[in-house]
Design a protein around this motif. Structure first.
Motif, PDB file in Angstrom:
ATOM      1  N   VAL A  42       0.825  -1.161  -0.071  1.00  0.00           N
ATOM      2  CA  VAL A  42       0.079  -0.030   0.041  1.00  0.00           C
ATOM      3  C   VAL A  42       0.933   1.058   0.145  1.00  0.00           C
ATOM      4  CG1 VAL A  42      -1.716   1.313   1.188  1.00  0.00           C
ATOM      5  CG2 VAL A  42      -1.803  -1.239   1.258  1.00  0.00           C
ATOM      6  N   LYS A  43       0.298   2.334  -0.658  1.00  0.00           N
ATOM      7  CA  LYS A  43       1.140   3.623  -0.847  1.00  0.00           C
ATOM      8  C   LYS A  43      -0.025   4.530  -0.605  1.00  0.00           C
ATOM      9  CE  LYS A  43       3.638   6.122  -4.232  1.00  0.00           C
ATOM     10  NZ  LYS A  43       3.595   6.496  -5.567  1.00  0.00           N
ATOM     11  N   MET A  44       0.372   5.683   0.148  1.00  0.00           N
ATOM     12  CA  MET A  44      -0.795   6.741   0.560  1.00  0.00           C
ATOM     13  C   MET A  44       0.004   8.120   0.293  1.00  0.00           C
ATOM     14  SD  MET A  44      -2.987   5.347   3.720  1.00  0.00           S
ATOM     15  CE  MET A  44      -3.355   3.593   3.748  1.00  0.00           C
ATOM     16  N   ASP A  45      -0.632   8.925  -0.496  1.00  0.00           N
ATOM     17  CA  ASP A  45       0.061  10.289  -0.483  1.00  0.00           C
ATOM     18  C   ASP A  45      -1.324  11.238  -0.208  1.00  0.00           C
ATOM     19  OD1 ASP A  45       2.857  10.254  -1.088  1.00  0.00           O
ATOM     20  OD2 ASP A  45       2.252   9.703  -3.190  1.00  0.00           O
ATOM     21  N   VAL A  46      -0.857  12.405   0.363  1.00  0.00           N
ATOM     22  CA  VAL A  46      -2.053  13.268   1.075  1.00  0.00           C
ATOM     23  C   VAL A  46      -1.377  14.566   0.028  1.00  0.00           C
ATOM     24  CG1 VAL A  46      -2.909  14.508   2.812  1.00  0.00           C
ATOM     25  CG2 VAL A  46      -2.310  12.164   2.946  1.00  0.00           C
ATOM     26  N   GLY A  47      -2.480  15.427  -0.273  1.00  0.00           N
ATOM     27  CA  GLY A  47      -2.231  16.596  -0.852  1.00  0.00           C
ATOM     28  C   GLY A  47      -1.613  16.636  -2.135  1.00  0.00           C
ATOM     29  N   VAL A  48      -2.098  15.912  -3.175  1.00  0.00           N
ATOM     30  CA  VAL A  48      -1.574  15.797  -4.385  1.00  0.00           C
ATOM     31  C   VAL A  48      -2.192  16.652  -5.692  1.00  0.00           C
ATOM     32  CG1 VAL A  48      -0.740  13.291  -4.045  1.00  0.00           C
ATOM     33  CG2 VAL A  48      -3.162  13.713  -4.911  1.00  0.00           C
ATOM     34  N   LEU A  49      -3.363  17.338  -5.290  1.00  0.00           N
ATOM     35  CA  LEU A  49      -3.927  17.960  -6.283  1.00  0.00           C
ATOM     36  C   LEU A  49      -3.868  19.771  -5.764  1.00  0.00           C
ATOM     37  CD1 LEU A  49      -6.857  15.847  -7.107  1.00  0.00           C
ATOM     38  CD2 LEU A  49      -4.952  16.105  -8.502  1.00  0.00           C
ATOM     39  N   SER A  50      -3.570  20.440  -6.760  1.00  0.00           N
ATOM     40  CA  SER A  50      -3.452  21.851  -6.219  1.00  0.00           C
ATOM     41  C   SER A  50      -5.036  22.731  -6.057  1.00  0.00           C
ATOM     42  CB  SER A  50      -2.623  22.604  -7.110  1.00  0.00           C
ATOM     43  OG  SER A  50      -3.113  22.672  -8.440  1.00  0.00           O
ATOM     44  N   ALA A 158     -11.195   9.513   3.168  1.00  0.00           N
ATOM     45  CA  ALA A 158     -11.096   9.825   4.391  1.00  0.00           C
ATOM     46  C   ALA A 158      -9.600  10.748   4.722  1.00  0.00           C
ATOM     47  CB  ALA A 158     -10.858   8.499   5.362  1.00  0.00           C
ATOM     48  N   LEU A 159      -8.610  10.282   3.992  1.00  0.00           N
ATOM     49  CA  LEU A 159      -7.418  11.108   4.001  1.00  0.00           C
ATOM     50  C   LEU A 159      -7.570  12.519   3.343  1.00  0.00           C
ATOM     51  CD1 LEU A 159      -4.624   8.534   2.956  1.00  0.00           C
ATOM     52  CD2 LEU A 159      -4.961   9.850   5.267  1.00  0.00           C
ATOM     53  N   ALA A 160      -8.466  12.475   2.195  1.00  0.00           N
ATOM     54  CA  ALA A 160      -8.641  13.550   1.413  1.00  0.00           C
ATOM     55  C   ALA A 160      -9.579  14.648   2.264  1.00  0.00           C
ATOM     56  CB  ALA A 160      -9.301  13.226  -0.035  1.00  0.00           C
ATOM     57  N   LEU A 161     -10.651  14.145   2.805  1.00  0.00           N
ATOM     58  CA  LEU A 161     -11.251  15.050   3.956  1.00  0.00           C
ATOM     59  C   LEU A 161     -10.375  15.560   4.946  1.00  0.00           C
ATOM     60  CD1 LEU A 161     -14.527  12.721   4.372  1.00  0.00           C
ATOM     61  CD2 LEU A 161     -14.640  15.022   3.345  1.00  0.00           C
ATOM     62  N   ALA A 162      -9.704  14.920   5.663  1.00  0.00           N
ATOM     63  CA  ALA A 162      -8.688  15.264   6.600  1.00  0.00           C
ATOM     64  C   ALA A 162      -7.784  16.559   6.011  1.00  0.00           C
ATOM     65  CB  ALA A 162      -7.954  14.243   7.197  1.00  0.00           C
ATOM     66  N   LEU A 239      -4.211  -0.740   7.951  1.00  0.00           N
ATOM     67  CA  LEU A 239      -4.184   0.402   7.005  1.00  0.00           C
ATOM     68  C   LEU A 239      -4.104   1.616   7.819  1.00  0.00           C
ATOM     69  CD1 LEU A 239      -6.626  -1.045   4.305  1.00  0.00           C
ATOM     70  CD2 LEU A 239      -4.417  -0.469   4.029  1.00  0.00           C
ATOM     71  N   TYR A 240      -4.878   1.614   8.836  1.00  0.00           N
ATOM     72  CA  TYR A 240      -5.012   3.049   9.755  1.00  0.00           C
ATOM     73  C   TYR A 240      -3.756   3.447  10.125  1.00  0.00           C
ATOM     74  CZ  TYR A 240      -6.091   5.921  13.657  1.00  0.00           C
ATOM     75  OH  TYR A 240      -6.432   6.845  14.446  1.00  0.00           O
ATOM     76  N   GLU A 241      -2.670   2.690  10.575  1.00  0.00           N
ATOM     77  CA  GLU A 241      -1.180   3.113  10.759  1.00  0.00           C
ATOM     78  C   GLU A 241      -0.922   3.708   9.581  1.00  0.00           C
ATOM     79  OE1 GLU A 241      -0.320   3.079  13.798  1.00  0.00           O
ATOM     80  OE2 GLU A 241      -2.300   2.240  14.531  1.00  0.00           O
ATOM     81  N   LEU A 242      -0.930   3.026   8.354  1.00  0.00           N
ATOM     82  CA  LEU A 242      -0.514   3.803   7.216  1.00  0.00           C
ATOM     83  C   LEU A 242      -0.966   5.054   6.911  1.00  0.00           C
ATOM     84  CD1 LEU A 242      -0.372   0.718   5.073  1.00  0.00           C
ATOM     85  CD2 LEU A 242       1.490   1.664   6.349  1.00  0.00           C
ATOM     86  N   GLN A 243      -2.400   5.215   7.286  1.00  0.00           N
ATOM     87  CA  GLN A 243      -3.090   6.475   7.029  1.00  0.00           C
ATOM     88  C   GLN A 243      -2.546   7.584   7.843  1.00  0.00           C
ATOM     89  OE1 GLN A 243      -7.247   5.600   7.770  1.00  0.00           O
ATOM     90  NE2 GLN A 243      -7.979   6.489   6.120  1.00  0.00           N
ATOM     91  N   LYS A 244      -2.248   7.106   8.994  1.00  0.00           N
ATOM     92  CA  LYS A 244      -1.751   8.344   9.979  1.00  0.00           C
ATOM     93  C   LYS A 244      -0.288   8.697   9.684  1.00  0.00           C
ATOM     94  CE  LYS A 244      -2.316   6.004  14.044  1.00  0.00           C
ATOM     95  NZ  LYS A 244      -2.492   5.683  15.494  1.00  0.00           N
ATOM     96  N   GLU A 245       0.439   7.764   9.177  1.00  0.00           N
ATOM     97  CA  GLU A 245       1.730   8.099   8.584  1.00  0.00           C
ATOM     98  C   GLU A 245       1.640   8.978   7.452  1.00  0.00           C
ATOM     99  OE1 GLU A 245       4.737   7.518   9.662  1.00  0.00           O
ATOM    100  OE2 GLU A 245       3.676   6.778  11.625  1.00  0.00           O
ATOM    101  N   ALA A 246       0.730   8.589   6.632  1.00  0.00           N
ATOM    102  CA  ALA A 246       0.694   9.527   5.302  1.00  0.00           C
ATOM    103  C   ALA A 246       0.167  11.056   5.593  1.00  0.00           C
ATOM    104  CB  ALA A 246      -0.545   8.878   4.440  1.00  0.00           C
TER     105      ALA A 246
END
Lengths: 258, 266
Positions: A42-50, A158-162, A239-246
């Protein structure tokens, strides 16, 4: 975790033709080399669209999913607005090139249902009452699909909402378990979902122990169903741990850039 | 749209009653309203049934046509389920193409029938990869007083049991009708039960008032052997705990067996 390599088309077709009993070998190893209780990489990135107020990109196995969130903003059309809280407008959409056979870009009945259940999975987490008469738009684009896209879509949404700074009671994280090759297995990929016996997607608010999405299709005894739900909840917690990391890593990198 | 003030007043009353194990109409928490099933009400349809669940009323018609099979299952007949929230059934239903609620209703009914193999689709294959029978199940909501899923699933099953297939021969790749009928090949009897969570209690067969105040709902569809073939959580901004899901599966085992006797007998 092992990296799943993209298989050539012929091999993928061969895999799809395999009967369910061949999905897991005698040693309990699956077609892509995973154990029964193992997640895909799994790979997660946050804030990828301007342009979007919040966004996230998620890869889970060969799933590639992009989510953009806009709002809270004035609700359009006006009649969807609620006097005492915000509404979430959610669109789950698959790109035409996301699956082997081109998918029409018009929303299918499946897309309509998934948009609804994903919205209902996210709603319990958001403090909707803070923003009456407004709308929060969640756009989930499946760029490439390989089974479990509704769950991956929820995790990314959920990541995008946060990321959009929308106040939430908890994150929402989703993962499926199911039955393939006669065994209960975590995070089914496309072949296992299609050939296997059952699929059980689950979404969880991990700190409140609240299950906000639960579906199932296939054939499971009550005991098997409960075992699959428990296994899916275990996957959610990982997955929640990875979400927090992201989420953290976005703000750490912002701090470093100063 | 019901104003949120009225809903909040209703919610307080209904939640307090349910917390003490009672309901506004005197039922127990897991009791169904009176169920009436009438089969064969539309003569032109191959199968039909009208189900009344309290004041909720659903009509299902089954039509059988012919068509091409899907490429990935060339030797199976095709099943399609559609649901119409007919505008005469409720002030909240509007004319127009099916919205998310109608699509979800149709897909939950579809999943129960499909995943339980209720219809033996292999027997509906005429020529592999070329010609199969198509079973159209159309769910028509006539009066909405809550729990449309269970009422629709019951009506769909009753209509399938009621359905008849014309006898035919195949001449040069086309179907020629013969006099007489055979029953549609039915091999399982899926039953859906829908829980509504109100406060911290689970109730079955919520009426419209209860649905308007519920936190969330959970539908469990079971086959005749007691295995689960479909689950759907839905209905608003609430959630279930792990324990509530286990409790629901236990109650569902009993209730689906009870309801099945009702349909299969009639």
């Amino acid at each position: 975790m092992k990296v799943t390599k993209k298989k050539p088309k012929k091999e993928r077709e061969k895999m799809a033709n395999k009967k369910s009993e061949k999905l897991i070998d005698k040693k309990g190893i699956r077609l892509d080399g995973r154990k029964v209780d193992e997640l895909r990489p799994v790979k997660m990135d946050v804030g990828v669209l301007s342009n979007a107020d919040g966004s996230a990109y998620l890869e889970q196995g060969r799933n590639k999913i992009l989510v953009g969130v806009y709002g809270p903003k004035e609700a359009h059309p006006r009649h969807i607005a609620k006097q005492d809280r915000a509404v979430i407008q959610c669109r789950y959409h698959m790109a035409p090139f996301s699956v082997d056979e081109r998918k029409s870009p018009a929303p299918s009945r499946r897309d309509v249902e998934l948009s609804k259940v994903i919205r209902e999975a996210l709603e319990p987490a958001v403090f909707l009452e803070y923003y009456p008469r407004t709308s929060i738009q969640v756009y989930i684009e499946i760029l490439q699909a390989d089974g479990g896209t509704r769950c991956a879509g929820i995790t990314a949404a959920a990541l995008a909402l946060a990321d959009a700074g929308i106040p939430m009671r908890d994150l929402v994280v989703a993962c499926a378990a199911g039955k393939a090759g006669g065994k209960i297995a975590l995070d089914l990929m496309d072949t296992e979902d299609k050939v296997g016996e059952a699929d059980v997607p689950v979404a969880l608010m991990p700190n409140l122990n609240a299950i906000t999405l639960l579906q199932m299709d296939g054939n499971l005894s009550v005991d098997e169903f409960n075992a699959a739900v428990d296994m899916a909840l275990g996957g959610c917690k990982k997955l929640y741990e990875l979400q927090k990391e992201a989420l953290k890593s976005k703000y750490v990198s912002a701090e470093e850039a100063k | 749209m019901t104003s949120s003030i009225v809903v909040n007043i209703k919610k307080k009353r209904i939640t307090e009653l349910i917390a003490s194990g009672k309901r506004t109409d005197g039922r127990g928490l897991t009791d169904y309203r009176e169920i009436q099933i009438e089969s064969g009400v539309i003569e032109r349809a191959e199968g039909s049934a009208r189900v009344r669940l309290g004041k909720t009323e659903v009509l299902v018609g089954v039509k059988i046509g012919t068509g091409k099979p899907f490429a990935d299952v060339p030797d199976k007949g095709v099943l399609t389920v559609n649901a119409e929230l007919v505008p005469l059934a409720s002030p909240s239903f509007e004319p127009g193409p099916p919205g998310a609620n109608a699509v979800e209703l149709a897909r939950v009914v579809d999943r129960g029938i499909r995943e339980s193999n209720a219809i033996d689709l292999e027997k509906l294959c005429v020529e592999s990869g070329k010609l199969v029978f198509v079973v159209f199940i159309d769910v028509y909501i006539l009066n909405h007083d809550g729990n449309l899923i269970d009422a629709s699933a019951l009506a769909a099953l009753a209509a399938l049991i009621n359905a008849k297939m014309f006898k035919y021969t195949v001449e040069e790749g086309t179907i020629v009708k013969k006099p007489g009928y055979t029953p549609l090949p039915i091999s399982n009897y899926p039953i859906a039960v829908t829980f509504a969570k109100i406060g911290n209690k689970l109730i079955l067969d919520a009426d419209l008032d209860e649905e308007q105040v519920m936190d969330a709902r959970l539908t469990i569809t079971m086959k005749k052997d007691g295995n689960i073939c479909a689950v759907q959580k839905g209905g608003g901004s609430g959630y279930f705990t792990r324990e509530e899901i286990s409790e629901a599966t236990k109650i569902a085992l009993e209730k689906t067996a009870e309801l099945r006797k009702f349909v299969v007998k009639s």
